[in-house]
Scaffold this motif. Structure first.
Motif, mmCIF file in Angstrom:
data_model
loop_
_atom_site.group_PDB
_atom_site.id
_atom_site.type_symbol
_atom_site.label_atom_id
_atom_site.label_comp_id
_atom_site.label_asym_id
_atom_site.label_seq_id
_atom_site.Cartn_x
_atom_site.Cartn_y
_atom_site.Cartn_z
ATOM 1 N N GLN A 1 -5.507 21.740 -4.035
ATOM 2 C CA GLN A 1 -4.442 21.590 -5.144
ATOM 3 C C GLN A 1 -3.161 21.058 -4.807
ATOM 4 O OE1 GLN A 1 -6.098 24.457 -4.356
ATOM 5 N NE2 GLN A 1 -7.914 24.784 -5.723
ATOM 6 N N ASN A 2 -2.469 21.670 -3.867
ATOM 7 C CA ASN A 2 -0.990 21.345 -3.684
ATOM 8 C C ASN A 2 -1.056 20.256 -3.069
ATOM 9 O OD1 ASN A 2 1.777 22.150 -3.182
ATOM 10 N ND2 ASN A 2 1.299 22.028 -0.995
ATOM 11 N N PHE A 3 -2.051 19.772 -1.967
ATOM 12 C CA PHE A 3 -2.123 18.598 -1.423
ATOM 13 C C PHE A 3 -2.301 17.406 -2.439
ATOM 14 C CE2 PHE A 3 -3.557 15.409 1.458
ATOM 15 C CZ PHE A 3 -2.877 15.402 2.473
ATOM 16 N N ASN A 4 -3.328 17.446 -3.342
ATOM 17 C CA ASN A 4 -3.482 16.678 -4.372
ATOM 18 C C ASN A 4 -2.455 16.266 -5.198
ATOM 19 O OD1 ASN A 4 -6.266 15.635 -3.791
ATOM 20 N ND2 ASN A 4 -6.984 17.476 -4.468
ATOM 21 N N SER A 5 -1.478 17.443 -5.408
ATOM 22 C CA SER A 5 -0.299 17.039 -6.339
ATOM 23 C C SER A 5 0.641 16.123 -5.637
ATOM 24 C CB SER A 5 0.274 18.436 -6.669
ATOM 25 O OG SER A 5 -0.554 19.174 -7.444
ATOM 26 N N LYS A 6 0.825 16.613 -4.479
ATOM 27 C CA LYS A 6 1.708 15.768 -3.374
ATOM 28 C C LYS A 6 1.234 14.353 -3.314
ATOM 29 C CE LYS A 6 3.787 19.219 -1.007
ATOM 30 N NZ LYS A 6 4.467 19.461 0.732
ATOM 31 N N LEU A 7 -0.222 14.097 -3.359
ATOM 32 C CA LEU A 7 -0.772 12.688 -3.105
ATOM 33 C C LEU A 7 -0.257 12.085 -4.453
ATOM 34 C CD1 LEU A 7 -4.322 12.784 -1.520
ATOM 35 C CD2 LEU A 7 -2.470 11.499 -0.937
ATOM 36 N N ASN A 8 -0.607 12.686 -5.492
ATOM 37 C CA ASN A 8 -0.094 11.847 -6.881
ATOM 38 C C ASN A 8 1.179 11.678 -6.904
ATOM 39 O OD1 ASN A 8 -3.069 12.354 -7.487
ATOM 40 N ND2 ASN A 8 -2.745 14.221 -8.536
ATOM 41 N N ARG A 9 2.084 12.668 -6.432
ATOM 42 C CA ARG A 9 3.479 12.328 -6.525
ATOM 43 C C ARG A 9 4.051 11.546 -5.633
ATOM 44 N NH1 ARG A 9 3.683 18.155 -7.025
ATOM 45 N NH2 ARG A 9 4.526 17.908 -5.172
ATOM 46 N N GLU A 10 3.240 11.261 -4.367
ATOM 47 C CA GLU A 10 3.535 10.675 -3.312
ATOM 48 C C GLU A 10 4.994 11.332 -2.739
ATOM 49 O OE1 GLU A 10 3.443 6.499 -2.892
ATOM 50 O OE2 GLU A 10 1.483 6.295 -3.897
ATOM 51 N N MET B 1 0.795 -1.290 -0.003
ATOM 52 C CA MET B 1 0.074 -0.074 -0.129
ATOM 53 C C MET B 1 0.868 1.050 -0.106
ATOM 54 S SD MET B 1 -2.944 1.357 2.717
ATOM 55 C CE MET B 1 -3.732 -0.250 2.525
ATOM 56 N N THR B 2 0.438 2.134 -0.860
ATOM 57 C CA THR B 2 1.575 3.346 -1.024
ATOM 58 C C THR B 2 1.139 4.362 0.309
ATOM 59 O OG1 THR B 2 -0.258 4.625 -2.328
ATOM 60 C CG2 THR B 2 1.511 3.213 -3.340
ATOM 61 N N ILE B 3 1.814 5.343 0.171
ATOM 62 C CA ILE B 3 1.497 6.465 1.331
ATOM 63 C C ILE B 3 0.208 7.325 1.053
ATOM 64 C CG2 ILE B 3 2.938 8.351 0.716
ATOM 65 C CD1 ILE B 3 2.436 7.482 4.055
ATOM 66 N N ALA B 4 0.086 7.330 -0.416
ATOM 67 C CA ALA B 4 -1.188 8.100 -0.846
ATOM 68 C C ALA B 4 -2.265 7.167 -0.455
ATOM 69 C CB ALA B 4 -1.099 8.225 -2.234
ATOM 70 N N ASP B 5 -2.383 5.789 -0.685
ATOM 71 C CA ASP B 5 -3.421 4.818 -0.347
ATOM 72 C C ASP B 5 -3.887 4.991 1.180
ATOM 73 O OD1 ASP B 5 -3.664 4.090 -2.822
ATOM 74 O OD2 ASP B 5 -2.415 2.289 -2.633
ATOM 75 N N GLN B 6 -2.616 5.148 1.926
ATOM 76 C CA GLN B 6 -2.888 5.238 3.529
ATOM 77 C C GLN B 6 -3.247 6.654 4.054
ATOM 78 O OE1 GLN B 6 1.416 4.128 4.474
ATOM 79 N NE2 GLN B 6 0.548 2.652 5.641
ATOM 80 N N ILE B 7 -3.089 7.627 3.128
ATOM 81 C CA ILE B 7 -3.633 8.974 3.314
ATOM 82 C C ILE B 7 -5.014 9.008 3.334
ATOM 83 C CG2 ILE B 7 -3.757 11.288 2.980
ATOM 84 C CD1 ILE B 7 -0.451 10.957 2.847
ATOM 85 N N ARG B 8 -5.527 8.208 1.923
ATOM 86 C CA ARG B 8 -6.618 8.165 1.596
ATOM 87 C C ARG B 8 -7.737 7.380 2.466
ATOM 88 N NH1 ARG B 8 -4.181 7.944 -3.470
ATOM 89 N NH2 ARG B 8 -4.630 10.029 -4.731
ATOM 90 N N MET B 9 -7.349 6.396 3.031
ATOM 91 C CA MET B 9 -7.849 5.360 3.856
ATOM 92 C C MET B 9 -7.942 6.294 5.449
ATOM 93 S SD MET B 9 -6.664 1.882 5.261
ATOM 94 C CE MET B 9 -6.984 1.134 3.762
ATOM 95 N N LEU B 10 -6.897 7.023 5.860
ATOM 96 C CA LEU B 10 -6.985 7.936 6.956
ATOM 97 C C LEU B 10 -8.169 8.568 7.070
ATOM 98 C CD1 LEU B 10 -5.551 8.520 9.631
ATOM 99 C CD2 LEU B 10 -4.225 10.049 8.247
ATOM 100 N N CYS B 11 -8.176 9.406 5.630
ATOM 101 C CA CYS B 11 -9.417 10.248 5.556
ATOM 102 C C CYS B 11 -10.843 9.946 5.883
ATOM 103 C CB CYS B 11 -9.267 11.075 4.184
ATOM 104 S SG CYS B 11 -8.276 12.443 4.130
ATOM 105 N N LYS B 12 -10.753 8.509 4.918
ATOM 106 C CA LYS B 12 -11.967 7.888 5.020
ATOM 107 C C LYS B 12 -12.354 7.371 6.444
ATOM 108 C CE LYS B 12 -14.580 4.465 2.237
ATOM 109 N NZ LYS B 12 -14.406 3.730 0.876
ATOM 110 N N ARG B 13 -11.461 6.931 7.188
ATOM 111 C CA ARG B 13 -11.816 6.512 8.658
ATOM 112 C C ARG B 13 -11.910 7.701 9.707
ATOM 113 N NH1 ARG B 13 -8.050 0.908 9.291
ATOM 114 N NH2 ARG B 13 -9.045 -0.165 7.647
ATOM 115 N N SER B 14 -11.317 8.785 9.206
ATOM 116 C CA SER B 14 -11.461 9.907 10.017
ATOM 117 C C SER B 14 -12.829 10.913 9.418
ATOM 118 C CB SER B 14 -10.349 10.647 10.046
ATOM 119 O OG SER B 14 -8.983 9.970 10.458
ATOM 120 N N ASN B 15 -13.607 10.351 8.560
ATOM 121 C CA ASN B 15 -14.849 11.163 8.167
ATOM 122 C C ASN B 15 -14.565 12.559 7.540
ATOM 123 O OD1 ASN B 15 -16.457 8.889 8.307
ATOM 124 N ND2 ASN B 15 -16.331 9.191 10.648
#
Length: 69
Positions: free
Chosen positions: A30-39, A1-15
């Motif tokens: 926008q900046n955060f999404n760019s970092k997610l895409n680049r990890e 699992m990538t760090i981006a996947d973990q962050i997405r899961m963290l958001c989902k579980r944190s509502n």
């Protein structure tokens, strides 16, 4: 699992949305999404992300023999 996947899961579980997490960490969505895409998060940023949702972040290297560095 990538760090981006973990962050997405963290958001989902944190509502919370990714955009809300970005705002809580002082970044634009926008900046955060760019970092997610680049990890491309620093350890400091990952700690801020954890703080923003009331979680903890740990990092460590574990050798094959189980020794933690």
């Amino acid at each position: 699992m990538t760090i981006a996947d973990q962050i997405r899961m963290l958001c989902k579980r944190s509502n919370i949305s990714i955009a809300e997490l970005a705002r809580r960490t002082g970044q634009s969505p926008q900046n955060f999404n760019s970092k997610l895409n680049r990890e491309s998060f620093t350890v400091d940023e990952l700690e801020k992300i954890a703080d923003a949702v009331g979680a903890s972040f740990s990092r460590e290297f574990v050798l094959l023999n189980g020794e933690k560095v």
